[in-house]
Design a protein around this motif. Structure first.
Motif, PDB file in Angstrom:
ATOM      1  N   ILE A   1       0.841  -1.201   0.000  1.00 27.73           N
ATOM      2  CA  ILE A   1       0.000   0.000   0.000  1.00 27.73           C
ATOM      3  C   ILE A   1       0.872   1.244   0.000  1.00 27.73           C
ATOM      4  N   GLY A   2       0.471   2.217  -0.798  1.00 29.96           N
ATOM      5  CA  GLY A   2       1.037   3.553  -0.739  1.00 29.96           C
ATOM      6  C   GLY A   2      -0.083   4.551  -0.520  1.00 29.96           C
ATOM      7  N   TYR A   3       0.144   5.521   0.343  1.00 24.53           N
ATOM      8  CA  TYR A   3      -0.866   6.556   0.546  1.00 24.53           C
ATOM      9  C   TYR A   3      -0.450   7.802  -0.227  1.00 24.53           C
ATOM     10  N   TRP A   4      -1.432   8.465  -0.855  1.00 24.81           N
ATOM     11  CA  TRP A   4      -1.156   9.640  -1.677  1.00 24.81           C
ATOM     12  C   TRP A   4      -2.212  10.709  -1.412  1.00 24.81           C
ATOM     13  N   GLY A   5      -1.771  11.947  -1.257  1.00 23.31           N
ATOM     14  CA  GLY A   5      -2.746  13.018  -1.097  1.00 23.31           C
ATOM     15  C   GLY A   5      -2.113  14.389  -1.075  1.00 23.31           C
ATOM     16  N   ASP A   6      -2.891  15.369  -1.526  1.00 21.57           N
ATOM     17  CA  ASP A   6      -2.499  16.779  -1.471  1.00 21.57           C
ATOM     18  C   ASP A   6      -3.462  17.527  -0.563  1.00 21.57           C
ATOM     19  N   SER A   7      -2.943  18.575   0.095  1.00 17.22           N
ATOM     20  CA  SER A   7      -3.765  19.469   0.922  1.00 17.22           C
ATOM     21  C   SER A   7      -4.471  18.656   2.008  1.00 17.22           C
ATOM     22  N   TYR A   8      -5.808  18.753   2.111  1.00 16.98           N
ATOM     23  CA  TYR A   8      -6.494  17.991   3.156  1.00 16.98           C
ATOM     24  C   TYR A   8      -6.271  16.495   2.984  1.00 16.98           C
ATOM     25  N   LEU A   9      -6.111  16.052   1.732  1.00 14.35           N
ATOM     26  CA  LEU A   9      -5.854  14.633   1.486  1.00 14.35           C
ATOM     27  C   LEU A   9      -4.471  14.218   1.975  1.00 14.35           C
ATOM     28  N   ALA A  10      -3.553  15.204   2.110  1.00 12.17           N
ATOM     29  CA  ALA A  10      -2.262  14.923   2.730  1.00 12.17           C
ATOM     30  C   ALA A  10      -2.395  14.904   4.250  1.00 12.17           C
ATOM     31  N   LEU A  11      -3.241  15.784   4.781  1.00 12.93           N
ATOM     32  CA  LEU A  11      -3.530  15.752   6.225  1.00 12.93           C
ATOM     33  C   LEU A  11      -4.029  14.381   6.643  1.00 12.93           C
ATOM     34  N   THR A  12      -4.898  13.775   5.843  1.00 13.43           N
ATOM     35  CA  THR A  12      -5.433  12.466   6.197  1.00 13.43           C
ATOM     36  C   THR A  12      -4.371  11.373   6.123  1.00 13.43           C
ATOM     37  N   GLY A  13      -3.258  11.657   5.445  1.00 15.04           N
ATOM     38  CA  GLY A  13      -2.126  10.742   5.473  1.00 15.04           C
ATOM     39  C   GLY A  13      -1.171  11.029   6.605  1.00 15.04           C
ATOM     40  N   TRP A  14      -0.771  12.306   6.731  1.00 12.45           N
ATOM     41  CA  TRP A  14       0.161  12.682   7.807  1.00 12.45           C
ATOM     42  C   TRP A  14      -0.341  12.224   9.172  1.00 12.45           C
ATOM     43  N   CYS A  15      -1.641  12.367   9.413  1.00 16.17           N
ATOM     44  CA  CYS A  15      -2.156  12.151  10.777  1.00 16.17           C
ATOM     45  C   CYS A  15      -2.072  10.704  11.228  1.00 16.17           C
ATOM     46  N   MET A  16      -1.744   9.779  10.325  1.00 20.21           N
ATOM     47  CA  MET A  16      -1.614   8.374  10.728  1.00 20.21           C
ATOM     48  C   MET A  16      -0.285   7.772  10.291  1.00 20.21           C
ATOM     49  N   ALA A  17       0.622   8.610   9.799  1.00 18.48           N
ATOM     50  CA  ALA A  17       1.864   8.111   9.192  1.00 18.48           C
ATOM     51  C   ALA A  17       2.762   7.365  10.169  1.00 18.48           C
ATOM     52  N   ASP A  18       2.583   7.596  11.458  1.00 15.69           N
ATOM     53  CA  ASP A  18       3.441   6.957  12.462  1.00 15.69           C
ATOM     54  C   ASP A  18       2.895   5.628  12.954  1.00 15.69           C
ATOM     55  N   ALA A  19       1.717   5.222  12.488  1.00 16.35           N
ATOM     56  CA  ALA A  19       1.074   4.038  13.080  1.00 16.35           C
ATOM     57  C   ALA A  19       0.511   3.095  12.024  1.00 16.35           C
ATOM     58  N   VAL A  20       1.030   3.132  10.819  1.00 17.67           N
ATOM     59  CA  VAL A  20       0.452   2.351   9.726  1.00 17.67           C
ATOM     60  C   VAL A  20       0.847   0.882   9.830  1.00 17.67           C
ATOM     61  N   PRO A  21       0.011  -0.019   9.300  1.00 17.48           N
ATOM     62  CA  PRO A  21       0.350  -1.449   9.316  1.00 17.48           C
ATOM     63  C   PRO A  21       1.460  -1.787   8.331  1.00 17.48           C
ATOM     64  N   GLU A  22       1.911  -3.017   8.364  1.00 22.75           N
ATOM     65  CA  GLU A  22       3.125  -3.441   7.672  1.00 22.75           C
ATOM     66  C   GLU A  22       3.069  -3.272   6.156  1.00 22.75           C
ATOM     67  N   LYS A  23       1.913  -3.470   5.552  1.00 22.70           N
ATOM     68  CA  LYS A  23       1.815  -3.397   4.092  1.00 22.70           C
ATOM     69  C   LYS A  23       1.963  -1.975   3.553  1.00 22.70           C
ATOM     70  N   VAL A  24       1.856  -0.968   4.400  1.00 18.34           N
ATOM     71  CA  VAL A  24       2.033   0.412   3.955  1.00 18.34           C
ATOM     72  C   VAL A  24       3.522   0.683   3.833  1.00 18.34           C
ATOM     73  N   LYS A  25       3.972   0.963   2.607  1.00 15.48           N
ATOM     74  CA  LYS A  25       5.400   1.094   2.331  1.00 15.48           C
ATOM     75  C   LYS A  25       5.866   2.538   2.199  1.00 15.48           C
ATOM     76  N   GLY A  26       4.942   3.488   2.072  1.00 16.21           N
ATOM     77  CA  GLY A  26       5.345   4.877   1.954  1.00 16.21           C
ATOM     78  C   GLY A  26       4.170   5.789   1.679  1.00 16.21           C
ATOM     79  N   MET A  27       4.413   7.092   1.790  1.00 17.98           N
ATOM     80  CA  MET A  27       3.386   8.087   1.542  1.00 17.98           C
ATOM     81  C   MET A  27       3.937   9.209   0.673  1.00 17.98           C
ATOM     82  N   TYR A  28       3.118   9.654  -0.284  1.00 17.12           N
ATOM     83  CA  TYR A  28       3.419  10.790  -1.142  1.00 17.12           C
ATOM     84  C   TYR A  28       2.476  11.902  -0.708  1.00 17.12           C
ATOM     85  N   LEU A  29       3.006  12.930  -0.029  1.00 11.75           N
ATOM     86  CA  LEU A  29       2.190  13.936   0.634  1.00 11.75           C
ATOM     87  C   LEU A  29       2.526  15.328   0.109  1.00 11.75           C
ATOM     88  N   GLY A  30       1.541  15.998  -0.456  1.00 15.19           N
ATOM     89  CA  GLY A  30       1.790  17.274  -1.090  1.00 15.19           C
ATOM     90  C   GLY A  30       1.074  18.439  -0.450  1.00 15.19           C
TER      91      GLY A  30
END
Length: 571
Positions: free
Chosen positions: A134-163
């Motif tokens: 899994i990769g999470y991707w988002g800009d603006s509020y969609l990046a907020l929804t990624g940042w706010c959980m970036a420290d607690a993601v499960p193992e399959k999450v390999k990275g986030m693209y946050l703009g």
């Protein structure tokens, strides 16, 4: 406006068509479902897949997943373009509407539910056999929804693209106690949870502003009132709960991040703080990219059409996720920085870069011999003791034109041609001699002023510009401060008429000033609606019921220098 959004969709498709990535499915299919959260609330979720990939509704192929979580149902057409194109190229794309938005159940309360709902969604994906990674991707509020959980993601999450977003919300909301109206007042009006018909500018001018929701918008909005009354970084609102949690997340992140920003995006300051707070281990596999863009990745240099803008997020996003999710390779540390004025990108090990020297230009209240309605800006110390001043009237604020922290008034964002000196009596201009050599600014510009006012508190603004060889000025950076914010002893307060020091801190920039140009700085006391208008009374800006005029004085010369500091580097 409709044609604008249609062109954005057409450009998105052109960006996908230009990708150097093979198409593996003839079409992208969509499956809509309601995903239950632990408390029983169901969130509207759309899954796009190609061929037979995508879970029970679409087969059992195990594929990489790109997830987005959004409150913007009106953007479904763009999500559909992303979904269909990513699915055709071997990814599973999922977009989910946040609680209380789109077709999702529950009550819309911005920010506070995103961590729990996002992690519940990721944990559900973690258990699906058709999810390779899994990769999470988002800009603006969609990046907020990624940042706010970036420290607690499960193992399959390999990275986030946050703009175009950062985790320091106070930095995105305030500058030295003055609220960023054009970002957050406009956002609140458009995302109140009900239709707001009030005029935007009337809303920004309304006093006392903390009652604007009931008075003009229709009903009280508690979360907006909290934003506009917590004016200091150490206020409990920013130091507790969700915003405290969000600010502390970067140092706890373990997965690779791609942090993308624009020099004229209103979240730049916050995003740079987030990047700086990443752990050394995470930085070694993360990327920072800053382009000459606004919040929507569009060129924002009125005076230039760069040949190397490289503003297609689709290209960099797909390339990064192909490395991370398809090839399963760990990215390498990188800082991609666009140098304005040189029209080139620099691949650097990190940002900020080492400063070669701090160059100062000193304000002097001496009439400029060549520039009408302007004073002198010296390249060295030694000016005689002088002073100048102006009358600041809050009911007639200087309009924002060429800015870095605006959203609603997007046509005023970026580096733009500026009015000639003398265009307003409350804007004082200082101009340097012609530069004999180019100057590469890389980092944070600061304007230090020795000032006095006949009010207990007031504001001072500074706009730093380059006057090109053709005589036209374009803004580099601007910002604002208040006397109260810069007092060395805040408990004592400011005594009207006394001399005091203030510092106008500006966000980072990478800008090459050409040989043959001049430096210009304009000093004033308002920049509206980029910032709330200071009423010239002490206290919380949003609770001021009236305004008064202020007589402002700027001191220059021996013993009380007012000057600009430029961080000069070699790239």
């Amino acid at each position: 406006m409709e044609e604008f959004f249609m062109e954005m969709l057409r450009q998105l498709q052109r960006d996908y068509d230009a990708l150097d990535l093979p198409v593996v499915s003839e079409e992208g299919k969509m499956h809509e479902f309601m995903l239950p959260m632990p408390d029983g609330v169901k969130l509207q979720t759309f899954l796009f897949y190609g061929g037979s990939g995508g879970g029970e509704a679409a087969g059992t192929d195990c594929r990489p997943v790109i997830l987005q979580r959004s409150p913007y149902a009106h953007s479904m057409d763009s999500y559909r373009v992303h979904g269909e194109n990513l699915a055709r190229r071997g990814f599973i794309y999922i977009v989910q509407f946040c609680r209380g938005t789109g077709g999702s159940e529950g009550e819309w309360d911005p920010n506070v539910n995103e961590r729990a709902d996002g992690l519940a969604t990721l944990n559900w994906l973690q258990e699906q056999s058709w999810v390779k990674n899994i990769g999470y991707w988002g800009d603006s509020y969609l990046a907020l929804t990624g940042w706010c959980m970036a420290d607690a993601v499960p193992e399959k999450v390999k990275g986030m693209y946050l703009g175009v977003y950062g985790t320091d919300r106070f930095t995105s909301a305030y500058q030295k106690g003055l609220f960023r109206h054009d970002v957050l007042t406009s956002w609140a009006m458009e995302n109140a949870g009900f239709s707001v018909e009030a005029d935007y500018m009337d809303s920004c001018r309304f006093r006392p502003h903390y009652r604007v929701d009931e008075a003009l918008w229709g009903k009280e909005i508690p979360w907006y009132r909290r934003w506009i009354t917590a004016t200091k970084e150490d206020d409990p609102y920013w130091q507790e709960g969700f915003w405290k949690l969000l600010r502390e997340i970067p140092e706890k992140v373990k997965i690779p991040l791609y942090v993308t920003e624009g020099w004229y995006d209103h979240h730049l300051g916050s995003a740079l703080k987030s990047y700086a707070n990443l752990s050394g281990e995470t930085l070694e596999k993360s990327t920072l990219s800053i382009g000459s863009w606004n919040h929507f990745c569009m060129n924002c240099l009125e005076w230039s059409s760069p040949e190397h803008l490289e503003n297609s997020e689709v290209a960099s996003m797909v390339k990064w996720f192909t490395t991370l999710l398809v090839k399963e390779q760990t990215p390498k540390r990188s800082a991609r920085i666009y140098l304005i004025g040189a029209d080139r990108w620099e691949e650097l090990p990190s940002w900020p870069v080492p400063v070669k020297e701090t160059k100062r230009f000193y304000l002097a209240a001496e009439e400029h011999p060549e520039c009408a309605h302007a004073y002198v800006l010296h390249g060295s110390e030694g000016a005689a003791l002088t002073q100048t001043g102006y009358l600041y009237r809050p009911d007639d604020p200087a309009p924002s034109h060429g800015a870095e922290s605006m959203l609603k008034s997007m046509d005023q964002v970026g580096s733009m041609y500026q009015p000639e000196p003398g265009f307003r009596p409350d804007v004082i201009t200082f101009v340097s001699e012609t530069l004999k050599e180019e100057m590469l600014i890389a980092g944070q510009i600061r304007v230090h002023l020795t000032v006095a006012s006949d009010c207990e508190d007031t504001a001072f603004t500074a706009k730093v510009m380059e006057i090109k060889a053709d005589g036209r000025a374009v803004n580099i950076r601007s910002s604002i401060t208040t006397i109260e914010a810069d007092l060395p002893c805040k408990t004592a307060g400011y005594v009207p008429g006394e001399r005091t020091r203030v510092c106008v801190d500006m966000w980072d920039i990478a800008w090459q000033v050409s040989a043959g140009s001049r430096i210009r700085v304009d000093i004033s006391s308002s920049d509206f609606p980029q910032y709330a208008v200071h009423a010239n009374y002490p206290g919380v800006w949003s609770k001021q019921e009236k305004t008064r005029d202020a007589h402002q004085t700027i001191f220059c010369g021996f013993g009380q220098e007012s000057f600009i500091e430029f961080p000069v580097a070699e790239l």
